[in-house]
Write an enzyme that holds these catalytic residues in place. Structure first.
Site, PDB file in Angstrom:
ATOM      1  N   GLN A 322      40.008  35.705  24.255  1.00  0.00           N
ATOM      2  CA  GLN A 322      41.326  35.132  23.959  1.00  0.00           C
ATOM      3  C   GLN A 322      41.552  33.862  24.779  1.00  0.00           C
ATOM      4  OE1 GLN A 322      40.632  38.321  24.823  1.00  0.00           O
ATOM      5  NE2 GLN A 322      42.168  39.755  24.032  1.00  0.00           N
ATOM      6  N   GLN A 344      39.238  32.091  19.489  1.00  0.00           N
ATOM      7  CA  GLN A 344      40.000  33.337  19.382  1.00  0.00           C
ATOM      8  C   GLN A 344      41.419  33.117  19.915  1.00  0.00           C
ATOM      9  OE1 GLN A 344      38.106  36.823  21.000  1.00  0.00           O
ATOM     10  NE2 GLN A 344      39.944  38.091  20.830  1.00  0.00           N
ATOM     11  N   ASP A 345      42.416  33.532  19.100  1.00  0.00           N
ATOM     12  CA  ASP A 345      43.829  33.481  19.510  1.00  0.00           C
ATOM     13  C   ASP A 345      44.321  32.050  19.764  1.00  0.00           C
ATOM     14  OD1 ASP A 345      43.523  36.181  19.369  1.00  0.00           O
ATOM     15  OD2 ASP A 345      44.266  36.629  21.370  1.00  0.00           O
ATOM     16  N   ASP A 366      41.539  36.288  14.884  1.00  0.00           N
ATOM     17  CA  ASP A 366      42.980  36.497  15.083  1.00  0.00           C
ATOM     18  C   ASP A 366      43.661  35.203  15.537  1.00  0.00           C
ATOM     19  OD1 ASP A 366      42.215  39.136  14.633  1.00  0.00           O
ATOM     20  OD2 ASP A 366      42.242  39.668  16.756  1.00  0.00           O
ATOM     21  N   ARG A 429      44.257  41.306  10.032  1.00  0.00           N
ATOM     22  CA  ARG A 429      44.074  42.715  10.377  1.00  0.00           C
ATOM     23  C   ARG A 429      45.278  43.169  11.195  1.00  0.00           C
ATOM     24  NH1 ARG A 429      39.684  43.326  15.233  1.00  0.00           N
ATOM     25  NH2 ARG A 429      40.242  41.476  16.456  1.00  0.00           N
TER      26      ARG A 429
END
Length: 523
Positions: A322, A344-345, A366, A429
Site C-alpha cells: 500500500q 497499490q492503493d 485496489d 472486490r
C-alpha cells in the site's frame, strides 16, 4: 510493582467500559426510551447509554432521540480518545507508536464530526448521514493501521471503539430514512450540465473555469514565487484570517514533499500548471513502515478542498504494497484535471463527499479505495502491469448498510497504461461487508475479465455488497459471463441508476455548482 498495578487498573476500567452494555437485561430503561431503542440495530447499548443521559426521559420525537444518540456517541468517542492517550507508554516499538498516533488523530476527528453534526444550524439529514458515516470510518481506520503493520496483539485490545461504533450505527439507522429527498432540486434527470454541481459556489466555479486565476500565494522551486515549497505555503495559509477560498498557485516543477492540509484549513485550493507539469511526489508505503493512512504523498482533511492541474504521485513501486498518492477526508472536495499515479492503493477516497472530473487514475491493486461518497466522472482509469498477475480497480469500504457511501464511476474509460498480456483486471472486490461500487456509461477495454468482479475472501460479503453495472460499452462490458453473486446487479432501470448520479449520490446539485467544475447532474 505499583506500575504494574496501575496498568492492570487501566485494563480493568477499559474492560468495564467495553462490556458493561452487554450485562443489561432486555427491559432496561424507561418505557419511552425502550420503545425508541428497540428501533435501532443495537438496542441494549442504546438503553444503557441513553438511560445515563439526564435528558433520556424527555424524548418527544425522532429528532430528540437522534440528538441524544449522537450526544452519547460523542461522550463515548471522547472517552475512547482519552483511553488511547493514556496507553501510549505501553507501545513496545515504532510500529505500535505509528499506529497509535494515527488513532489519536482519527479519534479526535471523529469527535469533531459528531460535534459538527449536532452544532451546525443548517445541517440537513444528508449532511448528518455523511458526517456520521465519516465518524464511523475514522474509527475503523484506526484498526486498519494496526493490521497494516502487523501489530495487533499488544495495544489494539486496549483500544475501545465498540461503544462508539454501536451508537453511531444506531444514529445512522434512525437518520437514514428520507435523507436524499431533502436536497433534490434538479428534475430533468437526463439533461447534462456543462457546469459543476450546485454545491460548488459561483466564486469557486469562476476559479476553476478561469485561465487567469488570482492566487493568494505562489509556490515556485526557482524562487520566483512567495515560497519554494508547498509546505511553507500551507504554513502561511494556516495563519490567514477567516475561511474564504484561499488559492495556492503551484508553478510547474517536481515537488518532493509529503503534504497534509489539516482539518482547520478549510477552502484551500491547489492550482497547478497542468498534469505532468506540476508534480507532487513521495514514496512512503506500508512496506516502508508507514500505515496506509499515513503513506499518502498528499493528504487533505479540511473541508472544501479543491485541486486543479496537478499530478499526485507515489513512487514506492508495486513491491512495497500500500502506497497512497492522494488521501482525501475533505468533505465537499473537488479534483479537476488532475492525475493520480501509483500502484497499490493509489487514490484513497477515505471519507465524506468527493467529486473527480476529467482526471487520470493509475494503479494495480485496489487503487481506488476507501469509504467516501464519491462520484468519478469523465475520468481515465489506467491499469498498470500487476506484480501478481491480477489488477483490481476498486475496494470500497462500507461497513454499515445505512452509510451513504460508495464509489460511483460515471461516463469514464477503463484501459491499460501498458502492455498487460496474460494479466487479468477486475472492476473491484469487497474490502468490507457492505461494499458498494457502480460503473455507469463507462467504456471497458478488453482488459476487463469476463467475470467482472473478484472475491475478497471466499464468500465474504457476496450477499451484502452492492455492485452494479449500467449501460457500459466496449469489448469488456458484456455482462453475459459475469459473477452471479446475490449482491451483483446488472442495472437496466434508469431510476435505479439515478441513485448513483451526482445529484442523488453526493447531493451534488447543492454544492458543486459554486466551484465552476463542469459536471453531469443526472445520467
Amino acid at each position: 510493582m505499583a506500575y504494574y498495578y496501575s496498568i492492570l487498573a487501566k485494563i480493568l476500567v477499559f474492560l468495564t467500559f467495553l462490556f458493561t452494555p452487554f450485562l443489561l437485561v432486555e427491559g432496561y430503561g424507561p418505557p419511552n426510551l425502550s420503545s425508541w431503542c428497540n428501533k435501532t440495530p443495537y438496542p441494549k447499548q442504546c438503553k444503557y447509554y441513553l438511560t445515563h443521559n439526564q435528558y433520556s426521559s424527555t424524548i418527544k420525537g425522532k429528532s430528540d432521540f437522534l440528538n441524544m444518540m449522537m450526544q452519547s456517541a460523542m461522550q463515548n468517542a471522547k472517552k475512547a480518545h482519552q483511553n488511547a492517550n493514556s496507553i501510549g507508554h505501553s507501545c513496545k516499538n515504532k510500529k505500535e507508536k505509528a499506529a497509535l498516533k494515527d488513532c489519536l488523530e482519527l479519534y479526535e476527528m471523529s469527535v469533531q464530526h459528531l460535534n459538527q453534526t449536532m452544532n451546525t444550524p443548517s445541517c440537513t439529514r444528508v449532511d448528518t448521514q455523511a458526517w456520521l458515516s465519516s465518524a464511523l470510518t475514522l474509527f475503523q481506520t484506526c484498526q486498519n493501521g494496526f493490521n497494516d503493520l502487523g501489530v495487533t496483539k499488544n495495544i489494539m485490545p486496549m483500544l475501545s471503539n465498540a461503544n462508539v461504533s454501536c451508537m453511531i450505527r444506531n444514529a445512522l439507522a434512525i437518520n437514514s430514512h428520507g435523507s436524499v429527498s431533502e436536497v433534490r432540486g434538479h428534475t430533468n434527470w437526463d439533461e447534462p450540465k456543462d457546469e459543476f454541481p450546485d454545491w460548488v459556489r459561483p466564486s469557486d466555479r469562476k476559479l476553476l473555469q478561469s485561465s487567469r486565476t488570482q492566487a493568494n500565494l505562489v509556490v515556485a522551486r526557482d524562487g520566483s514565487g512567495d515560497y519554494k515549497t508547498i509546505g511553507q505555503a500551507i504554513s502561511a495559509a494556516s495563519r490567514r484570517k477567516g475561511s474564504e477560498r484561499f488559492v495556492i498557485h503551484i508553478k510547474a516543477g517536481t515537488y518532493k514533499e509529503n503534504i497534509e492540509v489539516g482539518s482547520k484549513l478549510k477552502n484551500i485550493m491547489f492550482l497547478g500548471d497542468g498534469i505532468g507539469k506540476t508534480i507532487i511526489t513521495g514514496s512512503k508505503s506500508v512496506g516502508g513502515g508507514f500505515t496506509t493512512y499515513r503513506s499518502a504523498t498528499v493528504a487533505v482533511v479540511g473541508s472544501g478542498f479543491m485541486a486543479q492541474g496537478i499530478t499526485f504521485q507515489n513512487t514506492a513501486g508495486p513491491s512495497n504494497h500500500q502506497a497512497v498518492a492522494l488521501r482525501s477526508n475533505s468533505d465537499l472536495s473537488v479534483f479537476y484535471k488532475c492525475s493520480f499515479e501509483g500502484y497499490q492503493d493509489t487514490l484513497y477516497v477515505h471519507s465524506n463527499r468527493q467529486f473527480y472530473r476529467e482526471c487520470n487514475i493509475y494503479g494495480t491493486v485496489d487503487f481506488i479505495f476507501g469509504n467516501a461518497a464519491v462520484v468519478i466522472q469523465n475520468c481515465n482509469i489506467y491499469t498498470r502491469y500487476p506484480p501478481a498477475g491480477t489488477n483490481t480497480i476498486t475496494a470500497q469500504g462500507r461497513t454499515d448498510p445505512n452509510e451513504n457511501t460508495g464509489i460511483s464511476i460515471h461516463n469514464s474509460r477503463v484501459s491499460s497504461a501498458e502492455d498487460q498480456k496474460g494479466s487479468k483486471t477486475y472492476l473491484g472486490r469487497p474490502w468490507r461487508k457492505y461494499s458498494r461500487t457502480v460503473f455507469m456509461k463507462t467504456y471497458f477495454s478488453n482488459i476487463v475479465d469476463p467475470k467482472g468482479w473478484l472475491e475478497w475472501d471466499g464468500s465474504f460479503a457476496l450477499s451484502t455488497l452492492y455492485y452494479g453495472e449500467y449501460a457500459n460499452t466496449g469489448p469488456g462490458s458484456s455482462t453475459s459471463n459475469r459473477i452471479n453473486w446475490p449482491g451483483y446487479h446488472v442495472i437496466t432501470s434508469p431510476s435505479e441508476a439515478r441513485k448513483f448520479t451526482v445529484e442523488n449520490f453526493i447531493a451534488g446539485d447543492s454544492w458543486l455548482s459554486s466551484t465552476g467544475v463542469p459536471f453531469t447532474s443526472g445520467l
